[in-house]
Write an enzyme that holds these catalytic residues in place. Structure first.
Site, PDB file in Angstrom:
ATOM      1  N   TYR A  85      33.328  38.932  49.889  1.00  0.00           N
ATOM      2  CA  TYR A  85      32.938  37.947  50.974  1.00  0.00           C
ATOM      3  C   TYR A  85      31.507  37.910  51.395  1.00  0.00           C
ATOM      4  O   TYR A  85      31.011  37.291  52.106  1.00  0.00           O
ATOM      5  CB  TYR A  85      33.732  38.469  52.301  1.00  0.00           C
ATOM      6  CG  TYR A  85      35.309  38.001  52.401  1.00  0.00           C
ATOM      7  CD1 TYR A  85      35.374  36.615  52.678  1.00  0.00           C
ATOM      8  CD2 TYR A  85      36.080  38.686  52.330  1.00  0.00           C
ATOM      9  CE1 TYR A  85      36.605  36.147  52.696  1.00  0.00           C
ATOM     10  CE2 TYR A  85      37.601  38.393  52.349  1.00  0.00           C
ATOM     11  CZ  TYR A  85      37.736  37.046  52.518  1.00  0.00           C
ATOM     12  OH  TYR A  85      38.900  36.254  52.380  1.00  0.00           O
ATOM     13  N   GLU A 171      59.302  53.204  43.621  1.00  0.00           N
ATOM     14  CA  GLU A 171      58.891  51.982  43.226  1.00  0.00           C
ATOM     15  C   GLU A 171      58.552  50.977  44.329  1.00  0.00           C
ATOM     16  O   GLU A 171      57.532  50.561  44.799  1.00  0.00           O
ATOM     17  CB  GLU A 171      59.761  51.057  42.206  1.00  0.00           C
ATOM     18  CG  GLU A 171      59.184  49.749  42.003  1.00  0.00           C
ATOM     19  CD  GLU A 171      60.045  48.680  41.252  1.00  0.00           C
ATOM     20  OE1 GLU A 171      59.798  47.472  40.952  1.00  0.00           O
ATOM     21  OE2 GLU A 171      61.134  49.214  40.628  1.00  0.00           O
ATOM     22  N   ASP A 224      63.675  50.285  39.840  1.00  0.00           N
ATOM     23  CA  ASP A 224      64.964  49.361  39.774  1.00  0.00           C
ATOM     24  C   ASP A 224      64.989  49.366  38.321  1.00  0.00           C
ATOM     25  O   ASP A 224      64.125  49.711  37.545  1.00  0.00           O
ATOM     26  CB  ASP A 224      64.272  47.821  40.188  1.00  0.00           C
ATOM     27  CG  ASP A 224      64.344  47.724  41.449  1.00  0.00           C
ATOM     28  OD1 ASP A 224      64.907  48.322  42.400  1.00  0.00           O
ATOM     29  OD2 ASP A 224      63.377  46.536  41.953  1.00  0.00           O
TER      30      ASP A 224
END
EC number: 5.6.2.2
Length: 343
Positions: A85, A171, A224
């Site tokens: 920025y 996770e 997963d």
């Protein structure tokens, strides 16, 4: 900081020498994302070898180098976002800044935090752990309904105290919150839980490594049962290609895969209609993971990945709720931890 300043001055001197000889300034960078630049070692994970460098002219790099130099000199800090920025038109995008900062860190062989560039933290930690932050703030992560944000200066934390018997890397945030709500950290035996909420940021990886160095307790992952989850677990365990130059501070090769294992889906008779077919992208990622050097030394992982490839199916951790709403914390995790159901 004297070492950082000197390293930057050496780069600038080379640029000035080139200009004095009417040559275009060239910065020599290692190709961080090239597998040919990477070697695998059991004890470290993926690490960079000193060959295959490529020369690139990066004027933006000089701009960021000058900003880092000023910050180190004045002992001030900025986030990567602050740097972007400061001149959005010049940099064009946040990812340009992120890549240049990693290139600078790699080129100077100096960890990013020593360059006074902070990365924003997205990870959470909870459980049997307390520590003191660099500014003297005392933090107690004792498990409750709310987790503590991973500190932005992991390097500076001290007085770490824990009676945890193991650590669990989760996770996803939703599963992490569910385990918090079920008071998992205290029910079974005291433990530390941490989540990077997907692909872990640098601070979360640094903290996992620091906790391993401090307590040497078993570390398990709960992901997963899909190629993306396996990829995330491999980042914690063996590191990532793009950050291989910092492997010694970031990887924990002793991490174990607790679940969700592709073989669990068969063992627990999870209904077929609760599973999800692998997409073409999933299949490509799975094939790429199977070819990686570290899979060769993990025969049980290799077998799990073969089960996933053969079934062409994946599952999220939440699939266990199809057995019962609290199956994960009441049955699945206690059984796995008690009977050694990890690979």
């Amino acid at each position: 900081s004297a070492e950082v300043l000197e390293a930057i001055e050496n780069v600038i001197l080379d640029v000035l020498k080139s200009l004095a000889q009417n040559k275009a300034p060239v910065l020599t960078l290692a190709r961080r994302s090239d597998w040919r630049n990477i070697e695998f070692k059991d004890s470290v994970g993926l690490q960079m070898i000193p060959h295959y460098t490529t020369k690139q002219i990066r004027t933006l790099m000089l701009k960021i180098l000058s900003m880092i130099y000023k910050m180190v000199q004045s002992n001030t800090y900025a986030t990567k976002r602050d740097i972007y920025y400061s001149d959005t038109l010049l940099f064009g995008s946040q990812s340009v800044v992120d890549n240049i900062i990693n290139d600078i860190s790699c080129m100077l062989r100096i960890p990013r935090r020593s360059l006074h560039v902070l990365s924003t933290t997205k990870g959470f930690i909870a459980g049997n752990l307390s520590y003191t932050e660099e500014d003297g703030t005392k933090v107690n992560c004792t498990c409750s309904a709310t987790a503590v944000t991973v500190p932005s200066n992991v390097q500076g934390i001290k007085n770490l105290i824990s009676h945890a018997k193991f650590m669990l890397i989760v996770e996803k945030d939703a599963t992490f919150q569910r385990l918090l709500d079920d008071d998992f950290c205290n029910k079974l035996s005291p433990c530390i839980m941490i989540t990077g909420r997907g692909i872990p940021d640098l601070n979360t990886r640094l903290l996992v490594r620091k906790l391993w160095d401090s307590f040497q307790i078993p570390i398990f992952t709960l992901m997963d049962a899909d190629p993306h989850g396996v990829e995330i677990m491999c980042i914690y365990k063996y590191g990532s290609v793009s950050m291989s130059f910092e492997a010694h501070h970031l990887t924990v090769p002793s991490i174990k895969w607790l679940g969700l294992l592709p073989s669990d889906l068969q063992r627990l008779n999870i209904r077929k209609d609760a599973l999800i077919p692998l997409t073409k992208r999933d299949q490509n990622k799975l094939t790429s993971i199977q070819k990686r050097p570290y899979i060769a030394c993990q025969p049980t992982w290799k077998k799990e990945l073969e089960i996933m490839a053969a079934s062409k199916l994946k599952a999220e951790i939440q699939v266990l709720t199809s057995l019962s709403s609290d199956y994960l914390s009441r049955v699945y995790l206690p059984n796995k931890l008690q009977f050694g159901g990890w690979v």
